[in-house]
Write an enzyme that holds these catalytic residues in place. Structure first.
Site, short mmCIF file in Angstrom:
data_model
loop_
_atom_site.label_atom_id
_atom_site.label_comp_id
_atom_site.label_asym_id
_atom_site.label_seq_id
_atom_site.Cartn_x
_atom_site.Cartn_y
_atom_site.Cartn_z
CG ASP A 14 5.09 7.52 -30.31
OD1 ASP A 14 6.25 7.88 -30.56
OD2 ASP A 14 4.19 8.30 -29.93
N GLY A 52 13.42 10.30 -35.20
CA GLY A 52 14.72 10.48 -35.85
C GLY A 52 15.87 9.78 -35.13
CG ASP A 89 5.99 15.08 -30.68
OD1 ASP A 89 6.60 14.20 -31.32
OD2 ASP A 89 5.13 14.84 -29.82
C1 GLA Z 1 4.70 11.18 -29.43
C2 GLA Z 1 4.60 11.32 -30.94
C3 GLA Z 1 3.44 12.23 -31.30
C4 GLA Z 1 2.16 11.68 -30.73
C5 GLA Z 1 2.29 11.46 -29.24
C6 GLA Z 1 1.12 10.69 -28.65
O1 GLA Z 1 5.05 12.37 -28.83
O2 GLA Z 1 5.80 11.80 -31.46
O3 GLA Z 1 3.35 12.39 -32.68
O4 GLA Z 1 1.84 10.48 -31.37
O5 GLA Z 1 3.47 10.72 -28.90
O6 GLA Z 1 1.25 10.46 -27.28
#
Ligand code: GLA
Length: 657
Positions: free
Chosen positions: A414, A449, A470
Site C-alpha cells: 500500500d 493509480g 478504493d
Molecule cells: C488502502 C487500500 C485498500 C486497503 C486499505 C487497508 O485504502 O487501497 O485496498 O488495503 O488501505 O487499510
C-alpha cells in the site's frame, strides 16, 4: 337633464356595472387559477431515498454530510443535499406547471477547490423525447446559488441531474435548495431506479468431470511449484498428467501438483480428470522462466468484508469454504490477508511479527497450502500501514524474506504515509527483494493509480497495480472505476495487470458488521462481466462461507471466467460509447471476441447494437454465444443487438462459425 345626457349617463352606469362585473370575473378567475397553481410539492417531501447519489446518501433539508443546507453563506430551510454524479427522476402527468430551485455547492466542503458541478434539469415529453430545460453551467465551491425556474407544461418526466463536469466527483456536495414543483393535476411522484430480484443465470455444473481455470501457468526455475487442477464433477475423481516436467509430482486424488522445476522452458502437459461418469482432458502450458502470474490472479481478500477486524479464523473460514463450496474447482486460488495483521517488530532483529489476532503466520500459510490454495498478505511502503500498523519502510528486503520464510505467495503493498516518495523507487525496493526471494511471490502495487503505475509497474517487478482509489459497493463507485479503465488496455498482459480493485459482491462491510453489497443483481452481473473483460485480478471481497446461490452463480460461470483467464491476456477496449450505453470487446486467444453490451441507464431497458466491423471481424455471418446463460444465440449477419436491463449487461462471445 336632456334625453341625450340621460342616455349617456344610463350608458355610463351600465358600463360601470359591466366593468365591475368584468373585474369580479377577472378576480375570480385569477383567484381560481392561483388556487390551482398553488399545489406545490417540495423535493424534500418526495423522499431523498429515491435520489441516486454518487457518494453517501441524499438528505432531506440537510447537506449530504447532514449539515444545514448552506450555499455561499446563505442557509436554506428546505431542499435536498446530494452528491455528483446525481440523478432524481420525477413522474409528472403533463399538468405540472413549474420547477424552481436555488442550486450550488454546499459550504461544508470549504477549502476543497476540486469541487465543481453542473446542475442539469431535463424532461421527457409525451412523445418520449428528452429535452434539456436548463443547465447551470459549471458551478464551483463558494459561488452564490443559481436560480432555476422552468416551465413543465405538458411534460411527463422530470430529471434533476448533478454532473461532476468530468473532473471526478471528489467533494461535489450539491444542494437543490427550496426545490419545488407546482402542479395542477396528479401529485408528482419520484421514480425508483430499476432493480430486479436476484436471478441466477449460471447453469449448475454437471456431475461429469470438467477441467476449468487457467490454461497457462508461470513459475521461476527453482521455486516451489504449486498448482491445483480445478475440476468440477462428482467425487471421487482421479487426476493424472502426461508430460509433467522433471521435479513435479501429482497427487492423483486431490489434483495438487507440487515440486520444483529446475530447468527453464515451456512444458506442455496433458491433464486428465476421471470419475465414474467420464473423463475430461485439458492442456496446461507451464512456462518456467522469469514471469509469473500469467493470467489475472483469482482469489479472496479480507478487506472489503472484515476490514481491520480480520482474524486468523476469518481467513481459515474463507479458505475452507473455497474448497467446501467448490470455488477452488473453478480456479479460485489466493487467500489474501489485507491490513491489520501486523504486530511489533522484534526489537533485536527488526523482524516483523503478527499481532494477537494472528498467532502464527507460518502455521496459517501451511494450513491454506494444505487445502491446495495459496496465501497472500499486505504491507505498506511507508512507516505505517493505512490502518496504522507497522509498515515496511526501511525493512523492505527483510520483510519480503520473512514472508517467503513463512510461505506466502502474494504481497499487496500500500501507499499510505508515502507522500513525497517516488513510487518507482519505493516499489522497486520490494520488486528487487521479490526477485531474490526463494519462492514466487505475486507483487501487487497499491498506490491508487498515483504517478500512472501502468507505465512503470512492470519495470519495478509489479504483477498488478491499482489504477484508482478504493472501490465501494455502490453503482457509482463500481461503474466509475470499471468504465474508467478505458485506454489502459495496452499496459495489461501476461504477468502484468491493471487492477481496478477488489470485487464488491456478497456480504461486504469493511468491519465486523456486514451487509449484502448495495448493487442490484443486474449491476453485479455488470461488475463481474466488466472485470472479466478487463482481465482484472478477481479478488472476492465477501466471506466465502456466507456466499449464497446468487453470488455463487456470479463467481462460478466457467465461460465468463474463461474470458478473464484467457491465455492471450488482452484487456478489453471500449468500442462504442453511446448515450447511456457502452460496448466493450476483448480479443481472445482463439480469435473470437468477448463483448459486453452495457446499459448505463438506471431506469430504462435499452436495445444495444454492435457491428461486427467495429470489432474488426468483417461484415459476414458469425456465431454468437450468450456467456452467462451458456447458450448459442444463433448466427448473425453483420451485427448483433439485444435488449439490456438498466445498469445490466449482455455478455457474448462472437465466434467464426
Ligand atoms: C488502502 C487500500 C485498500 C486497503 C486499505 C487497508 O485504502 O487501497 O485496498 O488495503 O488501505 O487499510
Amino acid at each position: 337633464m336632456n334625453k341625450r345626457r340621460r342616455a349617456i349617463s344610463t350608458d355610463f352606469r351600465a358600463l360601470s356595472a359591466l366593468s365591475v362585473l368584468l373585474i369580479l370575473v377577472a378576480l375570480a378567475s385569477t383567484y381560481s387559477c392561483s388556487r390551482q397553481a398553488a399545489n406545490v410539492v417540495w423535493l424534500d417531501e418526495l423522499g431523498p431515498e429515491y435520489a441516486i447519489s454518487g457518494w453517501g446518501e441524499a438528505q432531506a433539508n440537510k447537506s449530504i454530510d447532514g449539515n444545514p443546507l448552506t450555499i455561499a453563506g446563505q442557509v436554506y430551510e428546505r431542499g435536498l443535499g446530494t452528491h455528483a454524479e446525481g440523478m432524481y427522476r420525477i413522474k409528472l402527468d403533463g399538468k405540472a406547471t413549474q420547477f424552481s430551485a436555488l442550486v450550488g455547492i454546499d459550504d461544508e466542503i470549504k477549502g476543497n477547490e476540486r469541487a465543481s458541478v453542473e446542475f442539469i434539469v431535463s424532461a421527457r415529453d409525451k412523445n418520449n423525447i428528452t429535452q434539456t430545460l436548463w443547465k447551470s453551467g459549471i458551478i464551483k465551491a463558494g459561488q452564490p446559488a443559481k436560480e432555476v425556474n422552468v416551465s413543465l407544461d405538458g411534460l411527463l418526466y422530470l430529471d434533476l441531474i448533478v454532473s461532476d463536469t468530468g473532473d471526478g466527483s471528489g467533494y461535489d456536495h450539491a444542494d437543490w435548495c427550496e426545490a419545488k414543483i407546482e402542479y395542477r393535476g396528479t401529485k408528482p411522484e419520484p421514480v425508483k431506479p430499476y432493480a430486479s430480484q436476484p436471478y441466477v443465470l449460471t447453469p449448475l455444473p454437471g456431475p461429469e468431470p470438467r477441467i476449468n481455470g487457467a490454461k497457462v501457468f508461470g513459475v521461476r526455475p527453482g521455486s516451489p511449484f504449486m498448482f491445483t487442477i480445478p475440476a468440477t464433477g462428482s467425487r471421487p475423481m482421479t487426476f493424472s498428467a502426461e508430460g509433467l516436467p522433471a521435479g513435479l509430482k501429482l497427487d492423483s486424488s486431490t489434483g495438487h501438483i507440487t515440486g520444483v522445476i529446475v530447468k527453464a522452458g515451456t512444458y506442455n502437459v496433458k491433464l486428465t480428470a476421471k470419475n465414474s461418469l467420464g473423463t475430461a482432458e485439458r492442456n496446461l502450458r507451464i512456462e518456467v522462466g522469469d514471469k509469473i502470474c500469467l493470467t489475472p490472479p483469482m482469489g479472496w481478500n479480507s478487506w472489503n468484508c472484515w476490514g481491520c477486524s480480520v482474524t486468523d479464523e476469518n481467513v481459515r473460514q474463507s479458505a475452507r469454504a473455497m474448497v467446501e463450496k467448490g470455488l477452488i474447482n473453478y480456479g479460485w486460488t489466493y487467500i489474501n490477508i489485507d491490513d491489520c495483521w501486523h504486530g511489533e517488530r522484534d526489537p533485536k532483529t527488526g523482524e516483523i511479527r503478527s499481532n494477537e489476532k494472528f498467532s502464527d503466520m507460518k502455521a496459517l500459510a501451511d494450513y491454506v497450502h494444505s487445502l491446495g490454495l495459496k496465501i497472500g498478505l499486505y504491507t505498506d511502503c511507508g512507516p505505517k500501514t493505512c490502518a496504522g500498523y507497522a509498515g515496511s519502510e526501511g525493512h523492505e528486503e527483510q520483510d519480503i524474506m520473512t514472508y517467503a520464510k513463512w510461505g506466502y505467495d502474494y504481497v499487496k503493498i500500500d501507499w499510505c504515509y508515502c507522500e513525497g516518495k517516488d513510487p518507482k523507487v519505493a516499489y522497486k525496493l520490494f520488486g528487487d527483494a521479490i526477485k531474490r526471494a526463494p519462492r514466487d511471490i505475486v507483487f501487487s502495487i497499491c498506490n491508487w493509480g498515483r504517478n500512472n503505475p501502468w507505465e512503470w509497474g512492470e519495470s519495478v517487478g509489479g504483477n498488478l497495480w491499482r489504477t484508482t482509489g478504493d472501490i465501494t459497493d455502490t453503482w457509482s463507485s463500481m461503474s466509475r472505476i470499471g468504465f474508467g479503465q478505458a485506454g489502459l488496455s495496452k499496459y495489461a498482459g501476461p504477468g502484468h495487470w491493471n487492477d481496478p480493485d477488489m470485487l464488491v459482491v456478497g456480504n461486504v462491510g469493511w468491519g465486523p458488521e456486514l451487509h449484502p453489497a448495495r448493487l442490484t443483481p443486474d449491476e453485479q452481473y455488470t461488475h463481474i462481466s466488466l472485470w472479466c473483460l478487463l482481465a482484472a485480478p478477481l479478488l472476492i471481497g465477501c466471506p466465502i462461507e456466507q456466499i449464497d446461490d446468487f453470488t455463487m452463480g456470479l463467481l462460478t460461470n466457467v465461460e465468463v471466467l474463461e474470458v478473464n483467464q484467457d491465455p492471450l491476456g488482452r484487456q478489453a477496449d471500449r468500442i462504442v460509447e453511446g448515450e447511456g450505453y457502452q460496448v466493450w470487446a476483448k480479443e481472445m486467444e482463439d480469435g473470437s471476441k468477448a463483448v459486453g453490451l452495457f446499459n448505463l441507464d438506471a431506469y430504462d431497458h435499452k436495445t444495444i447494437r454492435v457491428d461486427f466491423e467495429a470489432l474488426g471481424l468483417g461484415g459476414g455471418s458469425l456465431r454468437v454465444r450468450d456467456l452467462w446463460r451458456q447458450k448459442d444465440l444463433g448466427t448473425f449477419d453483420g451485427h448483433f443487438e439485444a435488449e439490456v436491463a438498466p445498469h445490466g449487461v449482455i455478455l457474448i462471445r462472437i465466434l467464426s462459425q
